[in-house]
Design an enzyme around this catalytic site. Structure first.
Site, PDB file in Angstrom:
ATOM      1  N   HIS A 210      32.731  48.390  54.498  1.00  0.00           N
ATOM      2  CA  HIS A 210      33.718  48.733  53.464  1.00  0.00           C
ATOM      3  C   HIS A 210      33.604  50.156  52.944  1.00  0.00           C
ATOM      4  O   HIS A 210      34.391  50.580  52.111  1.00  0.00           O
ATOM      5  CB  HIS A 210      33.598  47.769  52.285  1.00  0.00           C
TER       6      HIS A 210
HETATM    7  C1  UD1 Z   1      33.009  49.099  45.224  1.00  0.00           C
HETATM    8  C2  UD1 Z   1      31.876  50.081  44.926  1.00  0.00           C
HETATM    9  C3  UD1 Z   1      30.883  50.072  46.074  1.00  0.00           C
HETATM   10  C4  UD1 Z   1      30.397  48.677  46.377  1.00  0.00           C
HETATM   11  C5  UD1 Z   1      31.613  47.797  46.663  1.00  0.00           C
HETATM   12  C6  UD1 Z   1      31.227  46.375  46.972  1.00  0.00           C
HETATM   13  C7  UD1 Z   1      32.494  52.069  43.624  1.00  0.00           C
HETATM   14  C8  UD1 Z   1      32.750  53.510  43.693  1.00  0.00           C
HETATM   15  N1  UD1 Z   1      32.368  51.436  44.799  1.00  0.00           N
HETATM   16  O1  UD1 Z   1      33.709  49.599  46.362  1.00  0.00           O
HETATM   17  O2  UD1 Z   1      29.759  50.857  45.714  1.00  0.00           O
HETATM   18  O3  UD1 Z   1      29.547  48.694  47.507  1.00  0.00           O
HETATM   19  O4  UD1 Z   1      32.449  47.822  45.495  1.00  0.00           O
HETATM   20  O5  UD1 Z   1      32.333  45.638  47.405  1.00  0.00           O
HETATM   21  O6  UD1 Z   1      32.390  51.530  42.542  1.00  0.00           O
HETATM   22  N2  UD1 Z   1      40.306  45.427  46.179  1.00  0.00           N
HETATM   23  C9  UD1 Z   1      41.023  44.249  46.105  1.00  0.00           C
HETATM   24  N3  UD1 Z   1      40.469  43.214  45.426  1.00  0.00           N
HETATM   25  C10 UD1 Z   1      39.284  43.285  44.801  1.00  0.00           C
HETATM   26  C11 UD1 Z   1      38.566  44.484  44.874  1.00  0.00           C
HETATM   27  C12 UD1 Z   1      39.083  45.548  45.565  1.00  0.00           C
HETATM   28  O7  UD1 Z   1      42.114  44.129  46.647  1.00  0.00           O
HETATM   29  O8  UD1 Z   1      38.856  42.300  44.195  1.00  0.00           O
HETATM   30  C13 UD1 Z   1      40.875  46.575  46.937  1.00  0.00           C
HETATM   31  C14 UD1 Z   1      41.838  47.370  46.108  1.00  0.00           C
HETATM   32  O9  UD1 Z   1      42.795  47.904  46.958  1.00  0.00           O
HETATM   33  C15 UD1 Z   1      40.970  48.486  45.589  1.00  0.00           C
HETATM   34  C16 UD1 Z   1      40.089  48.740  46.801  1.00  0.00           C
HETATM   35  O10 UD1 Z   1      39.871  47.430  47.349  1.00  0.00           O
HETATM   36  O11 UD1 Z   1      41.696  49.589  45.169  1.00  0.00           O
HETATM   37  C17 UD1 Z   1      38.787  49.376  46.506  1.00  0.00           C
HETATM   38  O12 UD1 Z   1      38.120  48.711  45.445  1.00  0.00           O
HETATM   39  P1  UD1 Z   1      37.090  49.513  44.516  1.00  0.00           P
HETATM   40  O13 UD1 Z   1      36.520  48.608  43.482  1.00  0.00           O
HETATM   41  O14 UD1 Z   1      37.708  50.777  44.043  1.00  0.00           O
HETATM   42  O15 UD1 Z   1      35.967  49.961  45.528  1.00  0.00           O
HETATM   43  P2  UD1 Z   1      35.201  49.147  46.666  1.00  0.00           P
HETATM   44  O16 UD1 Z   1      35.591  49.735  47.967  1.00  0.00           O
HETATM   45  O17 UD1 Z   1      35.335  47.689  46.488  1.00  0.00           O
END
Ligand code: UD1
Length: 363
Positions: A210
């Site tokens: 991811h």
């Molecule tokens: C985040 C953390 C990362 C961690 C990871 C675990 C930061 C900078 N990154 O990354 O360190 O390893 O979580 O998973 O804080 N999304 C969904 N549903 C959800 C969550 C995310 O659809 O429940 C999608 C959305 O499009 C979102 C994207 O994933 O914008 C990224 O989510 P985000 O929380 O920004 O970062 P992660 O890549 O999950």
């Protein structure tokens, strides 16, 4: 009585606050509230973990997920500030390195509330990783540092932190691993959907992917999926996909080989039921590098660096980056049964949260 706010926001945070909450429950000198920022919001990325972790539901839920880093961080900060105005905690405990960790530590510190950082001092020295910035900023303003491995202490001392603020306690993520492993051992295998996959595949590998550096660029993601597809023709792979990765596979039109089974994100127990018996974990996660080291499962990390070097020097992990050649050479070694057995790092004994509670009570 010490008043504490315990912060979680993204998937790996939930497993880290759970042992701390369970440990706080054993003393009547601590009154704590759990705050979920809502950074992760899908049922499979969030609620399901609370159901399995044996802790109460969050007292506050901010619903601050989605958006850019700045939008997400800002949404959390604005709401957390007003909660701190009302609650006036003595201490805010943040874990890990996600945007929620950064947002809440800054707010607390500016309100003169003490901050404790759990999993402090880790450094990849790679500032293209958002987590590295989160780690550096959080550590620059925290008051209490709870460290998982020796290198964390070295890094913090180099950055001038006083010895008295640094506490080598072990790893709450590993506390939780043992807790859930014991729970899993008492449940019939049919409880888990992933058992069906195990019945069809006696030997298999697990994949998680991811990191923006691996999944946001079309060429890189193509190379990585091509490598994994090659491996899967020798060893079937199961790949629970993070929403970010699924979106990018669709956008770029990349199709993994059919020998890679794709699933929605799994709950902790469902995933543990899979990887604890796998031949190899192929991952870019931070937590899985450590958990595989704790259980002695071979791990190939698809990153050029790691902020958790003990998993390589003492554990079962190797860094392979995104080079297909390096990945295949190491994969062949694992398949040939020619892999390091590793040892469990010091203090990864399931008691880290107890040490954290004792330190907080004594400080
Ligand atoms: C985040 C953390 C990362 C961690 C990871 C675990 C930061 C900078 N990154 O990354 O360190 O390893 O979580 O998973 O804080 N999304 C969904 N549903 C959800 C969550 C995310 O659809 O429940 C999608 C959305 O499009 C979102 C994207 O994933 O914008 C990224 O989510 P985000 O929380 O920004 O970062 P992660 O890549 O999950």
């Amino acid at each position: 009585m010490i008043k504490i706010m315990l912060i979680a926001g993204a998937r790996p945070n939930f497993m880290k606050i759970a042992p701390i909450a369970r440990s706080f429950n054993k003393t009547n000198e601590i009154e704590y509230k759990i705050l979920h920022t809502g950074q992760h919001y899908d049922q499979n990325m969030s609620d399901i973990f609370f159901e399995e972790l044996g802790i109460r539901n969050p007292d506050y839920h901010l619903g601050a997920g989605g958006g850019t880093h700045a939008q997400q961080t800002a949404k959390i900060m604005v709401q957390f500030e007003s909660i701190c105005e009302n609650e006036r905690p003595d201490l805010v405990v943040v874990v890990g390195d996600v945007n929620s960790t950064l947002a809440c530590s800054i707010v607390a510190k500016k309100m003169h509330i003490k901050v404790a950082h759990v999993e402090a001092g880790l450094r990849s020295f790679d500032l293209t990783m958002p987590e590295e910035i989160n780690r550096m900023v959080t550590d620059s303003i925290s008051d209490l540092f709870f460290v998982t491995e020796e290198q964390g202490m070295v890094n913090l001392k180099k950055e001038g932190k006083p010895d008295s603020s640094i506490h080598f306690v072990g790893h709450v993520m590993i506390d939780n691993l043992y807790y859930q492993l014991a729970k899993l051992g008492k449940m019939p295998p049919e409880t888990f959907k992933t058992t069906e996959y195990k019945q069809h595949h006696t030997r298999y590998g697990v994949v998680t992917l991811h990191r923006p550096s691996n999944v946001d660029d079309k060429n890189t993601l193509e190379v990585v999926i091509d490598s994994l597809s090659s491996i899967s023709r020798t060893l079937p792979l199961i790949f629970p996909i993070h929403p970010r990765t699924r979106k990018n596979l669709e956008t770029f039109g990349i199709k993994p080989a059919e020998t890679i089974t794709l699933t929605d994100p799994l709950s902790y127990m469902e995933f543990l039921n899979l990887w604890k018996d796998s031949v190899v974990a192929l991952t870019d996660s931070g937590g899985l590098q450590e958990e595989t080291t704790a259980l002695g499962i071979p791990c190939l990390t698809l990153r050029e660096n790691t902020e958790r070097p003990i998993t390589v020097t003492q554990g079962t992990n190797e860094l392979v980056g995104t080079s297909k050649e390096k990945l295949m050479v190491n994969f062949e070694k694992i398949m040939a049964g020619n892999w390091k057995t590793g040892r469990k790092p010091d203090l990864w004994d399931g008691q880290a949260a107890e040490r954290i509670t004792d330190t907080i009570l004594a400080s």
